[in-house]
Design an enzyme around this catalytic site. Structure first.
Site, short mmCIF file in Angstrom:
data_model
loop_
_atom_site.label_atom_id
_atom_site.label_comp_id
_atom_site.label_asym_id
_atom_site.label_seq_id
_atom_site.Cartn_x
_atom_site.Cartn_y
_atom_site.Cartn_z
CD GLU A 210 -2.79 -1.14 2.49
OE1 GLU A 210 -2.34 -0.54 3.50
OE2 GLU A 210 -3.87 -1.74 2.45
CG ASP A 329 3.37 -5.83 -12.66
OD1 ASP A 329 2.58 -6.22 -13.53
OD2 ASP A 329 3.02 -5.52 -11.51
#
Length: 497
Positions: A210, A329
């Site tokens: 996060e 990614d």
């Protein structure tokens, strides 16, 4: 309609049956073994996703999985027919059997990609529901959303990150060892970092962490990234990636300013206290304009601004490849924009350093929709993984210009392909976002995106070639028709013009 969980169980059983049959074939061994490898690979991925709970009571995936079941049943018949004493072989001419095997092998890939799209769509819906304050996600063993991961690759990454100021880094998997200080980065006290985000200003959430906006004691505004999956991103892995990122210096790569880490004892001691996870925190420069993913979802930018973003991302990926780094990614959510809309690539948690041109993973990691076919089916890692993901990202970015936005992720290139093949590109874009002289540049970018997403990695350009193509310095070859296509009933609805 069948339960997706039951479909997964059938697919796994079919995979085992195909493996057993392929082990005893007497003819067409290469085709049968390739089918076995593809089926077992995707069966393992489905089993892992099933454990997360994301597939429970989800009718959206049922049709795609049922189609895959039918194809695998056909594959099992054909592989069985290749056995010396098979009775099925009597009904299939010897000369046709190889063609049937090739056809079903391609059909497996087609159905796998369709199932992947269904899974990605479902996880996106779940994420949006959560963000909107709706129902909670089902219980799951992993904190993943759109990211597939089976096991951790153990390939050596000494090439680009073996030494920092003369100190060699020894990576010991998940064991906690004595690590040299990261002399190029500042080590923050966890208390300072926790105080910096005490208002809970969450600005992003990824598969492994996060991200919060925080203000340090010296008044600097930073992005604070708290890792939440320490069972596979342990301090050894985090330390390894920090070493890598601390050595990267480029205007289109996010700058890591420091880190925080809660000290821990030995691995065996940590196992005794499963209830208390250790904390691993990165501190990065803060990007005030958020992610490219948010721009694609919510904004309409003019072409000049978009092209500068596309070119900047390409330069960043090319720089990584020059350093022998594969990001693994590349996607809009991992591209963040500064106050002047300059793009910077972030999130290196899955990155690999290549000693050779390509390696084979013992895992499938990354975001569904941006994973190339050879990695999904054969776990092959090369620079072309990033080229493929960049191509999807480029086309998603160009979709901002469309009068009606095409689907996101994997299938965006198939929609662009249909329009490009039909010669209707000029009808696709909103003329208020560009002037007539820029249409050729927009079309060139779409063509570059199609070339980057070629099914065969050998047909994809390098990132150095991509940069020359984007700037009109290199002639563009004609893109090839994708090997796998969406079935006619799904392809038929074109982008609304």
């Amino acid at each position: 309609m069948a339960d997706p969980v039951a479909s997964v169980e059938k697919i796994v059983k079919l995979g085992l049956a195909i493996k057993k049959a392929a082990d005893t074939v007497r003819r067409n061994e290469e085709e049968c073994h390739e089918i076995r490898k593809r089926v077992l690979r995707f069966s393992a991925i489905l089993s892992q996703l099933q454990q997360t709970g994301m597939m429970n009571n989800n009718p959206a995936m049922s049709a795609a999985l049922e189609d895959l079941e039918e194809t695998l049943e056909r594959a099992l018949e054909l592989v069985t027919a290749c056995q010396e004493r098979s009775t099925i072989r009597r009904f299939i001419a010897a000369g046709d059997l190889s063609k049937h095997l090739q056809r079903v092998k391609d059909d497996i890939l087609n159905k796998v990609m369709l199932a992947s799209f269904a899974i990605n769509t479902h996880t996106t819906i779940v994420l949006l529901t959560i963000q909107a304050g709706g129902v909670h996600p089902p219980p799951r063993l992993q904190q993943d959303t759109g990211v597939v991961e089976i096991t951790q690759n153990s390939h050596s990454t000494d090439d680009a990150r073996s030494e920092v100021d003369g100190e060699r880094n020894n990576i010991l998997g998940e064991r906690v060892a004595s690590f040299a200080p990261l002399v190029a980065l500042k080590k923050f006290n966890l208390s300072e970092l926790k105080a910096a985000i005490n208002d809970g200003n969450l600005i992003g959430r990824g598969s492994a962490c996060e991200v919060y906006k925080g203000v340090l004691n010296d008044g600097n505004v930073v992005a604070i990234k708290k890792f939440k999956r320490s069972h596979y991103l342990g301090w050894a892995r985090t330390y390894d990636q920090l070493l890598l990122v601390s050595k990267l210096r480029h205007k289109n790569i996010v700058k890591v300013l420091g880190y925080g880490h809660e000290a821990a004892g030995s691995f065996s001691v940590m196992r005794l206290f499963k209830g208390k996870e250790k904390e691993y925190i990165w501190v990065e420069e803060y990007m005030s304009n958020g992610s490219l993913g948010k721009i694609i979802r919510e904004s309409r930018l003019d072409w000049s601004s978009l092209f500068r973003i596309i070119e900047g991302v390409a330069q960043g990926v090319q720089y990584l490849h020059e350093q022998h780094v594969v990001h693994m990614d590349v996607k809009p959510a991992n591209i963040i924009l500064d106050y002047d809309m300059n793009p910077k690539i972030t999130d290196f948690e899955f990155s690999e350093v290549l000693d050779d041109d390509e390696i084979t993973h013992y895992a499938v990691i990354g975001t569904v929709g941006h994973i190339p076919p050879e990695y999904m089916m054969e776990s092959i890692v090369s620079r072309k993984n990033d080229v493929y993901a960049f191509g999807i990202t480029l086309l998603e970015t160009v979709s901002i210009m469309c009068i009606s936005k095409p689907p996101r992720n994997k299938w965006v290139f198939l929609r662009f392909w249909n329009v490009w093949e039909a010669g209707r590109m000029e009808e696709l874009f909103d003329p208020s976002l560009f002037d007539g002289s820029q249409l050729m540049e927009i079309n060139r970018c779409v063509k570059v995106g199609l070339l980057c997403t070629e099914s065969d990695r050998a047909d994809r350009p390098s990132m150095a070639d991509v940069l020359e193509m984007l700037n009109g310095k290199k002639e563009l070859p004609t893109p090839k028709k994708p090997h796998y296509t969406i079935e006619e009933r799904i392809v038929q609805p074109q982008m609304r013009l």
